[in-house]
Each structure stands twice: as C-alpha cells, then as structure tokens.
Motif scaffolding. Structure first.
Motif, PDB file in Angstrom:
ATOM      1  N   LYS A 136       0.869  -1.339  -0.049  1.00 35.10           N
ATOM      2  CA  LYS A 136       0.098   0.004   0.019  1.00 35.10           C
ATOM      3  C   LYS A 136       0.926   1.256  -0.012  1.00 35.10           C
ATOM      4  N   PRO A 137       0.360   2.176  -0.596  1.00 33.71           N
ATOM      5  CA  PRO A 137       1.228   3.656  -0.410  1.00 33.71           C
ATOM      6  C   PRO A 137       1.166   4.133   0.590  1.00 33.71           C
ATOM      7  N   SER A 138       2.358   5.015   1.079  1.00 33.54           N
ATOM      8  CA  SER A 138       2.424   5.553   2.207  1.00 33.54           C
ATOM      9  C   SER A 138       1.434   6.774   2.681  1.00 33.54           C
ATOM     10  N   ASN A 139       1.167   7.327   3.630  1.00 32.60           N
ATOM     11  CA  ASN A 139       0.244   8.299   4.122  1.00 32.60           C
ATOM     12  C   ASN A 139       0.690   9.616   3.354  1.00 32.60           C
ATOM     13  N   GLN A 176       2.239   9.499   0.285  1.00 32.32           N
ATOM     14  CA  GLN A 176       1.959   9.249  -1.045  1.00 32.32           C
ATOM     15  C   GLN A 176       0.329   9.557  -1.475  1.00 32.32           C
ATOM     16  N   GLN A 177      -0.298   9.108  -0.647  1.00 36.85           N
ATOM     17  CA  GLN A 177      -1.681   9.307  -0.881  1.00 36.85           C
ATOM     18  C   GLN A 177      -2.329  10.760  -0.709  1.00 36.85           C
ATOM     19  N   THR A 187      -1.538  12.770  -4.069  1.00 33.79           N
ATOM     20  CA  THR A 187      -2.035  12.019  -5.251  1.00 33.79           C
ATOM     21  C   THR A 187      -2.600  13.333  -6.375  1.00 33.79           C
ATOM     22  N   GLU A 243       3.370   8.470  -8.574  1.00 33.20           N
ATOM     23  CA  GLU A 243       2.489   7.867  -8.923  1.00 33.20           C
ATOM     24  C   GLU A 243       2.547   6.442  -8.464  1.00 33.20           C
ATOM     25  N   THR A 264       6.469   2.843  -6.980  1.00 28.00           N
ATOM     26  CA  THR A 264       6.151   4.354  -6.838  1.00 28.00           C
ATOM     27  C   THR A 264       7.214   5.046  -7.850  1.00 28.00           C
ATOM     28  N   ASP A 271       9.026   3.807  -1.407  1.00 29.37           N
ATOM     29  CA  ASP A 271       8.169   4.708  -0.489  1.00 29.37           C
ATOM     30  C   ASP A 271       7.839   4.124   0.738  1.00 29.37           C
ATOM     31  N   ASP A 297       6.427   5.858   5.143  1.00 28.02           N
ATOM     32  CA  ASP A 297       6.203   7.074   5.916  1.00 28.02           C
ATOM     33  C   ASP A 297       7.486   7.246   7.045  1.00 28.02           C
ATOM     34  N   GLN A 318      -6.954  16.723 -10.516  1.00 24.67           N
ATOM     35  CA  GLN A 318      -7.069  15.230 -10.687  1.00 24.67           C
ATOM     36  C   GLN A 318      -7.391  15.042 -12.276  1.00 24.67           C
TER      37      GLN A 318
END
Length: 323
Positions: free
Chosen positions: A6-9, A11-12, A15, A42, A48, A78, A80, A151
C-alpha cells in the motif's frame, strides 16, 4: 511487485498532478527566471514512480546548468519513515512529517545537492515548495514557489483554465520580496503540528508572534509558544536588503531571503538550543506557512510546521511633522 503493498500516507496525500511556476534565484538572491513545472508521484503495481516535466525561462549560467530538456522519471522506495529516491535523476531520500517532507538528495544532471521541502497545506489548497541548491556546503542557487493540484488536467478545459490562471499569478508573485509589516504593530497566530525525532506526531503548539516596528528596517518581536514546547523569546530584527539579523536579548542569528521565502537560524542565548526555519509569505495579507526545526545539543529535537495569520494593530510609524 506485490499487489498487497500500500502507498504511504504521504503518497496518498499528494495524489494528483501538481502545477507550479517556481522562481530561480542565484546564491546572492538575484531573481534570474522561472521554471514551469508539472509533476506527480504515482503508485502502481506496488511501485512508486516520480515524474517531472520542466520548462525553464531564465538567464545566466544557471539556465545552462538546469535546462536539461528531458523528462525526469525516477523510482521511489515509498514509506512514511523514509522516501528513498533511486534515480537516475535524483539519488537520496526524504523524511515525511505529516503533510511536510524534508528531503536531502543529489541531482547528477544538475550537479547539485538539494534540500527540498514540500509542505501540503490543505486549508489553503496549496503545496509550499523550496529547494536550496548546493555544491558541497556552498549555496549555488534556490528554487521556490507555490503549487496547486489537479486530478483531471489532461481532460478538463475548466481545470486547465484554473491552473493556467494560477500559474500566471505565481509568475507575477514569484520574485516579490519577503517583508513583514513595516509600519503597523500586530501579531501572527497559528497552530503548529509537532513531531519528535522519530517523525511521530506528539501534539501541537500554539504560536503567537508579537510584532512591533521600530523603524522601517528594525522591529521587535516576541515569540510565545505553548503546548508541547513552552518557550518565550524576544529579539530585535533588522533587515538590510534580503539579509536579516536577530540581535537578542533572547535569540541571536541571521537569515537570508529568496523572493517570498526566508531561511534563518536563531540561537537561544546561554543554552544549547537553536531554531532553523523556513518561512514563506503566501498572500497579500502576510499569511506565513512555516517550518520550524528545533535542535538541542546539535541534534534534532522537534520538527514543527503550520500557518501563521496576521492580525493588524495600530500604525506606529505614521507621518512625521515639524511644527
């Protein structure tokens, strides 16, 4: 790569495609141009990738140095705890502190080391960006500027118009000087998030700065902090062009501004405690987006960041008359 990753905080939080028009400054603070940028980090199939497209419009040797005429496209490990940049365009890493990342890395193509700070401010809908550029410990230039996010930029004409209007405004404001109110007293107030040296959010600080001009280049400021850190300092500030100094009695140090951004170091008198800061004025109302890093015994103690808003008081430097 595993689809379970899962992407890090951070990274989210970033977006989307970010758009900016950072200004380029020589080491002495001279504004020499701009760099129109689109970029995104991305996450796909457990990996990533960070890409960046640049369009330099500058003069002098820095234009030749930085205008590589290529799309940056590099890998990121990636997390946190650390975001590690694996090249080929950038080699190094960054540390997330909530909505702010403090990065130190190297660009082989530009032949500079960078200290880059990206601070997302959701309440203002912006990302406050800066890169100090070094050869070893020698400053060779600075990029800084504000970014907005989209976006659907590639497909939505309304979004494209909003972004272009934002970039035109950034080009107009990018070389504005960092100045605080020179004739009115007042106060800056805000709440800062506080992180320990393990990048853990441990609370908040209420920050109040009482500001009183003495003349057009001198002011007295008292910083009061309540919360995780409970401190109070008073110092006289002076400004000569873009060089700033802090003359005590409680804090001593100096700083240098590049456009709307001030980078400074202040030492607390008679103790092993100092404040490194990046402060950016982001609108005509003197709103400042700040990162304050506190060091004790030459080691990082706290990383804090937040927004200060200006409440104007009386004019203390009104017109003078001789009767």
């Amino acid at each position: 790569m595993s689809d379970d990753k899962k992407p890090s905080n951070w990274q989210q939080a970033i977006t989307g495609e970010w758009h900016g028009y950072p200004s380029l400054f020589e080491a002495d603070g001279t504004h020499v141009g701009y760099n129109k940028v689109s970029r995104a980090s991305e996450f796909k199939d457990g990996r990533t990738t960070y890409w960046m497209e640049t369009d330099f419009d500058a003069f002098g040797p820095l234009m030749t140095r930085f205008d590589l005429n290529t799309r940056f496209n590099f890998g990121v490990i990636d997390s946190d705890q650390d975001r590690i940049y694996t090249g080929p365009d950038f080699i190094g890493s960054g540390r997330p502190f909530g909505m702010m990342v403090d990065s130190n890395y190297y660009s082989p193509g530009w032949n500079v080391g960078l200290r880059t700070m990206n601070h997302v401010v959701p309440d203002l809908g912006i990302q406050v960006y800066s890169s100090q550029l070094f050869e070893g410990d020698t400053m060779v230039g600075v990029f800084n500027g504000i970014y907005c996010v989209s976006q659907d930029y590639a497909t939505n004409p309304d979004t494209q118009k909003q972004v272009e209007d934002f970039l035109l405004q950034e080009k107009k404001l990018g070389r504005k000087a960092y100045n605080l109110p020179v004739k009115n007293e007042g106060k800056f107030t805000g709440e800062f998030e506080v992180y320990n040296d393990q990048q853990e959010l441990i609370g908040h600080n209420k920050v109040t700065i009482h500001h009183k001009p003495i003349n057009l280049v001198h002011s007295e400021q008292t910083i009061e902090i309540e919360g995780v850190i409970n401190r109070k300092w008073t110092a006289m500030r002076t400004r000569t062009n873009n060089s700033h100094q802090f003359h005590g009695p409680d804090m001593f140090g100096n700083g240098f501004s590049y456009g709307r951004y001030l980078y400074s170091t202040r030492h607390s008198y008679a103790e092993s405690f100092k404040l490194w800061s990046r402060e950016a004025v982001v609108d005509s109302n003197y709103t400042q987006v700040c990162t304050w890093q506190f060091l004790e015994s030459q080691k990082e103690k706290y990383m804090t960041h937040g927004t200060l808003t200006w409440e104007e008081g009386d004019e203390v430097l009104g017109a003078q008359y001789v009767e």
